[in-house]
Write a protein that holds these residues in place. Sequence first.
Motif, PDB file in Angstrom:
ATOM      1  N   THR A 240       0.836  -1.206   0.000  1.00  0.00           N
ATOM      2  CA  THR A 240       0.000   0.000   0.000  1.00  0.00           C
ATOM      3  C   THR A 240       0.871   1.256   0.000  1.00  0.00           C
ATOM      4  O   THR A 240       0.717   2.122   0.862  1.00  0.00           O
ATOM      5  CB  THR A 240      -0.946   0.030   1.216  1.00  0.00           C
ATOM      6  OG1 THR A 240      -0.148   0.072   2.418  1.00  0.00           O
ATOM      7  CG2 THR A 240      -1.842  -1.187   1.250  1.00  0.00           C
TER       8      THR A 240
ATOM      9  N   PRO B 271      -6.037  -1.191   6.917  1.00  0.00           N
ATOM     10  CA  PRO B 271      -5.650  -0.272   5.839  1.00  0.00           C
ATOM     11  C   PRO B 271      -6.737   0.775   5.624  1.00  0.00           C
ATOM     12  O   PRO B 271      -7.931   0.454   5.661  1.00  0.00           O
ATOM     13  CB  PRO B 271      -5.503  -1.199   4.627  1.00  0.00           C
ATOM     14  CG  PRO B 271      -5.142  -2.528   5.231  1.00  0.00           C
ATOM     15  CD  PRO B 271      -5.912  -2.604   6.522  1.00  0.00           C
TER      16      PRO B 271
ATOM     17  N   TRP C 265      -7.375  -5.352  -5.134  1.00  0.00           N
ATOM     18  CA  TRP C 265      -6.530  -5.501  -3.939  1.00  0.00           C
ATOM     19  C   TRP C 265      -7.354  -5.937  -2.739  1.00  0.00           C
ATOM     20  O   TRP C 265      -6.943  -6.837  -2.006  1.00  0.00           O
ATOM     21  CB  TRP C 265      -5.830  -4.168  -3.648  1.00  0.00           C
ATOM     22  CG  TRP C 265      -4.869  -4.238  -2.496  1.00  0.00           C
ATOM     23  CD1 TRP C 265      -3.539  -4.530  -2.546  1.00  0.00           C
ATOM     24  CD2 TRP C 265      -5.172  -3.999  -1.109  1.00  0.00           C
ATOM     25  NE1 TRP C 265      -2.993  -4.504  -1.284  1.00  0.00           N
ATOM     26  CE2 TRP C 265      -3.973  -4.185  -0.376  1.00  0.00           C
ATOM     27  CE3 TRP C 265      -6.331  -3.658  -0.418  1.00  0.00           C
ATOM     28  CZ2 TRP C 265      -3.912  -4.026   1.007  1.00  0.00           C
ATOM     29  CZ3 TRP C 265      -6.271  -3.512   0.967  1.00  0.00           C
ATOM     30  CH2 TRP C 265      -5.069  -3.691   1.666  1.00  0.00           C
TER      31      TRP C 265
ATOM     32  N   ARG D 143      -1.351   5.379   6.585  1.00  0.00           N
ATOM     33  CA  ARG D 143      -1.710   4.219   5.758  1.00  0.00           C
ATOM     34  C   ARG D 143      -2.801   3.374   6.405  1.00  0.00           C
ATOM     35  O   ARG D 143      -3.419   2.545   5.729  1.00  0.00           O
ATOM     36  CB  ARG D 143      -0.470   3.347   5.514  1.00  0.00           C
ATOM     37  CG  ARG D 143       0.619   4.013   4.697  1.00  0.00           C
ATOM     38  CD  ARG D 143       1.854   3.125   4.621  1.00  0.00           C
ATOM     39  NE  ARG D 143       2.434   2.887   5.942  1.00  0.00           N
ATOM     40  CZ  ARG D 143       3.475   2.065   6.162  1.00  0.00           C
ATOM     41  NH1 ARG D 143       4.011   1.397   5.151  1.00  0.00           N
ATOM     42  NH2 ARG D 143       3.939   1.920   7.395  1.00  0.00           N
TER      43      ARG D 143
ATOM     44  N   PRO E 103      -3.886   0.872  -3.425  1.00  0.00           N
ATOM     45  CA  PRO E 103      -2.947  -0.203  -3.099  1.00  0.00           C
ATOM     46  C   PRO E 103      -2.497  -0.966  -4.343  1.00  0.00           C
ATOM     47  O   PRO E 103      -3.177  -0.969  -5.380  1.00  0.00           O
ATOM     48  CB  PRO E 103      -3.755  -1.098  -2.152  1.00  0.00           C
ATOM     49  CG  PRO E 103      -4.852  -0.257  -1.630  1.00  0.00           C
ATOM     50  CD  PRO E 103      -5.177   0.704  -2.729  1.00  0.00           C
TER      51      PRO E 103
ATOM     52  N   SER F 146      -7.960   2.278   3.200  1.00  0.00           N
ATOM     53  CA  SER F 146      -8.911   2.094   2.094  1.00  0.00           C
ATOM     54  C   SER F 146     -10.045   1.144   2.463  1.00  0.00           C
ATOM     55  O   SER F 146     -11.036   1.058   1.736  1.00  0.00           O
ATOM     56  CB  SER F 146      -8.180   1.558   0.859  1.00  0.00           C
ATOM     57  OG  SER F 146      -7.592   0.295   1.128  1.00  0.00           O
TER      58      SER F 146
ATOM     59  N   PRO G 230      -1.858   4.814  -0.008  1.00  0.00           N
ATOM     60  CA  PRO G 230      -2.919   4.212   0.814  1.00  0.00           C
ATOM     61  C   PRO G 230      -4.266   4.093   0.116  1.00  0.00           C
ATOM     62  O   PRO G 230      -5.046   3.190   0.429  1.00  0.00           O
ATOM     63  CB  PRO G 230      -3.003   5.168   2.014  1.00  0.00           C
ATOM     64  CG  PRO G 230      -1.664   5.826   2.077  1.00  0.00           C
ATOM     65  CD  PRO G 230      -1.223   5.958   0.651  1.00  0.00           C
TER      66      PRO G 230
END
Length: 347
Positions: A184, A240, A212, A255, A190, A242, A187
């Motif tokens: 990543t 993460p 991802w 991140r 990824p 995301s 962020p």
Amino acid sequence: MTGKESWRPDIFAARRPALEVRGRVMRTVRAHFEAAGFTEVETPCLQVSPGLEPHLKAFATRLESPWGEPAAPMYLHTSPEFAMKKLLVAGMERIFQVARVFRNGERSATHSPEFTMLEWYRAPGTIADMIDDTTALVRDCAKAAGTERLVRGQRWCDPFQPWRLLSLAEAFEHYCGIDLLATTPDPWAPDTAALKAEAGRIGVSVSETDRWDDVFFKILLDRIEPHLGDGVPTILHSYPVSLAALARPSPADPRVAERFEAYACGVELCNAFGELTDAAEQRRRFQADMDLKEALYGERYPIDEDFLAALEAGMPPSAGNALGLDRLIQLIAGVEQLDGVLWLPVA
């Protein structure tokens, strides 16, 4: 179980001990939060937006007007989150709700399309507060039911011992030998190819079209979740960024987000956030999630503009948690099937 003929005395009698545990746990939940200075709230199940997690499927309905106006599309909520956060903006500081929530297409030994969610918020509040709240609550509920262990089949854990704290990065390294955050570098974008290569190395099958996050969840579900919450419950934290659309980024590492899930006996019990309060960023994330939902499933749900207006008006720094009460009761009662702790399963 389908719930068919669950009213028969012999069938009901088999569930009666678990239902008595349910009653003790439900009373304990309210006493626990009231003792901590929380106010119990009730918000509508009918919402303009049911919740915008891309993979959740909602129940749609229409709200008819008695005055001849066109019927308005509505949904049964998948969580009371949006409504409860509006109450934080209104000035409430500590609130909890025992809510009936609805998620279509979900049925298994630990899923029901209609279930009971406990959701609570602190304003101000931190993710550390949520960990402390969760630990204390589970212990109180187990104590009230007269058990020292949470049990599922041959698996057990002791909630009265110190809980294990494990970051996602640590979990991927420990169980898979994968440096998750190395995949990543951006962020919000990824590196799918990098994570696919790692999945292939450890023998997790991926497809050409996997994104991802698809690969992430395949590894998590196949190689990590089955090990979590044995002996003692596990707090899996620092997701993460995301994968945490409603959580704020960690000030220590952008991140990852201030999000955790608690596991016991391999079962996910709750999902907690340090709450995102930036209305513009929240809109961006909602739109990205609905773009993904449309690409995957050919539909999108409306964004609750009233919720974003509330964020714009100013939601205080806060933290919240959503815990599946039926699952917690299932583990406290040592029942294999979630339907075994429901007064009447969904038919």
